[in-house]
Design an enzyme around this catalytic site. Structure first.
Site, mmCIF file in Angstrom:
data_model
loop_
_atom_site.group_PDB
_atom_site.id
_atom_site.type_symbol
_atom_site.label_atom_id
_atom_site.label_comp_id
_atom_site.label_asym_id
_atom_site.label_seq_id
_atom_site.Cartn_x
_atom_site.Cartn_y
_atom_site.Cartn_z
ATOM 1 N N LYS A 249 0.842 -1.195 0.000
ATOM 2 C CA LYS A 249 0.000 0.000 0.000
ATOM 3 C C LYS A 249 0.879 1.247 0.000
ATOM 4 O O LYS A 249 1.956 1.228 0.579
ATOM 5 C CB LYS A 249 -0.857 0.050 1.286
ATOM 6 C CG LYS A 249 -1.986 -0.933 1.366
ATOM 7 C CD LYS A 249 -2.749 -0.754 2.683
ATOM 8 C CE LYS A 249 -3.849 -1.795 2.845
ATOM 9 N NZ LYS A 249 -4.906 -1.705 1.835
ATOM 10 N N ARG A 323 -9.608 -11.687 3.392
ATOM 11 C CA ARG A 323 -10.494 -12.784 2.966
ATOM 12 C C ARG A 323 -9.818 -14.144 3.117
ATOM 13 O O ARG A 323 -10.481 -15.154 3.307
ATOM 14 C CB ARG A 323 -10.974 -12.536 1.534
ATOM 15 C CG ARG A 323 -9.885 -12.483 0.506
ATOM 16 C CD ARG A 323 -10.330 -11.865 -0.808
ATOM 17 N NE ARG A 323 -10.450 -10.411 -0.742
ATOM 18 C CZ ARG A 323 -10.858 -9.639 -1.744
ATOM 19 N NH1 ARG A 323 -11.181 -10.190 -2.898
ATOM 20 N NH2 ARG A 323 -10.938 -8.340 -1.596
HETATM 21 N N1 BES Z 1 -7.786 -3.694 4.876
HETATM 22 C C1 BES Z 1 -8.010 -3.428 3.498
HETATM 23 C C2 BES Z 1 -9.352 -2.760 3.213
HETATM 24 C C3 BES Z 1 -9.548 -1.356 3.729
HETATM 25 C C4 BES Z 1 -9.353 -0.275 2.901
HETATM 26 C C5 BES Z 1 -9.998 -1.127 5.010
HETATM 27 C C6 BES Z 1 -9.559 0.996 3.360
HETATM 28 C C7 BES Z 1 -10.209 0.151 5.482
HETATM 29 C C8 BES Z 1 -9.996 1.222 4.655
HETATM 30 C C9 BES Z 1 -7.976 -4.732 2.704
HETATM 31 O O1 BES Z 1 -7.139 -5.715 3.194
HETATM 32 C C10 BES Z 1 -7.497 -4.392 1.327
HETATM 33 O O2 BES Z 1 -6.417 -3.918 1.219
HETATM 34 N N2 BES Z 1 -8.346 -4.642 0.337
HETATM 35 C C11 BES Z 1 -8.000 -4.342 -0.999
HETATM 36 C C12 BES Z 1 -8.565 -5.425 -1.864
HETATM 37 C C13 BES Z 1 -8.097 -5.375 -3.288
HETATM 38 C C14 BES Z 1 -6.628 -5.721 -3.357
HETATM 39 C C15 BES Z 1 -8.890 -6.355 -4.101
HETATM 40 C C16 BES Z 1 -8.606 -2.999 -1.372
HETATM 41 O O3 BES Z 1 -9.709 -2.697 -0.937
HETATM 42 O O4 BES Z 1 -7.947 -2.237 -2.058
HETATM 43 ZN ZN ZN Z 2 -5.152 -5.561 2.506
#
Ligand code: BES
Ligand code: ZN
Ligand code: ZN
Length: 466
Positions: A249, A323
């Site tokens: 990220k 997930r």
């Molecule tokens: N923990 C994040 C989701 C999240 C994003 C929570 C913003 C709170 C605020 C999750 O693990 C994640 O990174 N999801 C990705 C999924 C994608 C790679 C398909 C996302 O939402 O970008």
């Molecule tokens: Zn994530």
């Protein structure tokens, strides 16, 4: 710190440093009216003179020959009114106040809950603390309602504390310790280490946790009061930090990722409140706690994992880690005999894009169970909105080498994430994507910026309604 006490005292007879009078749609409530008449219309004139409309949270402090009065705009939601009032009073130096009754019992309960929630502070890591304490007496309130509000708030406080703790403090082991801290309340807690998880075959969860020096922990909780009338199984996402892994990220995206265990925090908070309340429902909780980091041991894009359910998953994005951990936690819950599951997770940014920061996305594999949870959330005053588990998008999760892959394409990201989870359980599942409302970026009526404890109240209301 705030304490609430019930009192029979009326506002016109009490001797207190401060009395709070409500203003609803520009008008005083009955006790305020009576006092105003006694003071020769002083309140009314002051309101007019100051241009005070009594909008939600608007306040007017008056010094009169009879003492200090705070006129306070009630607004539409008594819970939020309580939160706003607590925050306003904590900014003054009055140590105590008497609050005018609202009338209906439900309103008084919501007001009390709001007062507790609104006065929450997280100051553990401040060397200088505000440490102000405030004692409120609620005129006409029932002791029982105040006690219930306090016990619910204790669970929300725990959830908020856990979310607010920095990730160097709240490691997976520390989260397990926090769970063990519920034992004195009569909650059974079992913590599995890596060897035990390996023996069970939690290949997806273990892969996510492998990149960190802080070992993962699987936490199983059970609150089983004698004569429980129903059973509810809860699963919470427990990423104590989510860097994204090799699908890293950017810094801004990581800033709130200490809160990626907010689902787990909601489960623990609800367990705490349930035990304090003596709720007559058996609650089971399952938390796969780990960190998603980068190292020579971390999982990669392209890895194929074997989940506890037996299904295999191809990792196409290491940032879709929640997930994977949840797949194993859900399968475990089912093995323990769950007949329905409520799962909470900060799962996708896509849910935040769809519904914003205040509303959680609700997905249900069975309509009746989804509706029960939706109604519970409504009673609890937590905002959720139903979203479709569109089967046509299942093909987005097809993998050329494994049973599934862990991401779809950019579109409908909250839905494909929910479809992924649903592939690991047979029993009715409700998935609440709380990525938006779990973490507040600024002060709000029910608390400061940071963890909100979202989900605790919904879980409790759902359990109560079973
Ligand atoms: N923990 C994040 C989701 C999240 C994003 C929570 C913003 C709170 C605020 C999750 O693990 C994640 O990174 N999801 C990705 C999924 C994608 C790679 C398909 C996302 O939402 O970008
Ligand atoms: Zn994530
Ligand atoms: Zn995450």
């Amino acid at each position: 710190m705030i304490t609430l006490n019930a009192t029979e005292a009326r506002l016109d007879e009490a001797q207190v440093p401060l009395r709070v009078l409500w203003v609803r749609q520009g008008a005083l409530l009955p006790q305020g009216e009576a006092l105003d008449a006694r003071l020769g219309g002083l309140f009314r004139r002051s309101m007019e003179g100051a241009g005070f409309k009594g909008e939600a949270g608007e306040s007017l402090l008056l010094a009169t020959p009879e003492g200090h009065f705070l006129l306070f705009g009630l607004g539409e939601d008594p819970r939020e009114a309580g939160g706003r009032l607590a925050q306003a009073l904590l900014k003054t130096s009055f140590p105590e106040a008497l609050v005018e009754p609202l009338g209906a019992e439900e309103e008084t309960y919501a007001l009390a809950e709001g007062l507790y929630l609104g006065s929450y502070r997280f100051e553990r890591h401040k060397t200088e603390r505000e440490a102000k304490s405030l004692a409120l007496r609620l005129s006409g309130a029932g002791l029982e309602a105040l006690e219930r509000a306090r016990k619910v708030a204790e669970g929300v406080y725990l959830a908020r504390d856990l979310v607010n703790e920095p990730p160097n403090v709240l490691t997976p082991e520390a989260l397990a310790e926090a769970a063990l801290g519920l034992k004195p309340l009569g909650v059974e807690v079992e913590v599995l280490d890596e060897a035990a998880m390996e023996a069970l075959g939690m290949g997806a969860f273990l892969a996510v946790g492998r990149g960190s020096e802080n070992p993962p922990r699987f936490i199983a909780l059970r609150y089983a009061p004698e004569g429980a009338r129903e059973r509810l199984d809860l699963v919470g996402k427990g990423l104590t930090f989510d860097s994204g892994g090799y699908s890293l990220k950017p810094t801004e995206g990581m800033a709130t990722m200490k809160g990626d265990m907010a689902g787990a925090a909601a489960v623990l908070g609800a367990m705490k409140s349930a035990a304090l309340l003596g709720l007559p429902v058996e609650l089971r909780g399952y938390i796969a706690a780990c960190e998603n980091l980068i190292s020579g041991r971390a999982y990669r894009v392209g890895d194929v994992l074997k989940t506890l359910s037996g299904k295999t998953v191809e990792v196409m994005n290491t940032d879709a880690e929640g997930r994977l951990t949840l797949a194993d936690a859900l399968a475990y819950a089912e093995r323990q005999g769950a007949s329905r599951i409520l799962e909470l997770s900060t799962l996708t940014g896509a849910a935040v894009v769809a519904l914003g920061e205040e509303v959680a996305a609700l997905f249900a594999t069975e309509a009746a169970w989804g509706e029960k949870v939706r109604q519970g959330a409504e009673r609890a005053g937590e905002k959720v909105w139903p979203m479709p588990l569109e089967k046509a998008y299942r093909e987005k999760l097809k993998s050329p080498v494994a049973d599934l892959k862990n991401v779809g394409d950019r579109n409908g990201g909250a839905i494909t994430a929910a479809l992924f989870l649903a592939a690991f359980v047979q029993v009715p599942l409700v998935h609440l994507d709380i990525a938006g409302p779990a973490f507040a970026k600024k002060t709000h009526p029910l608390g400061p910026e940071g963890g909100t404890g979202f989900g605790v109240r919904t879980i409790l209301e759902v359990a109560r309604g079973l």
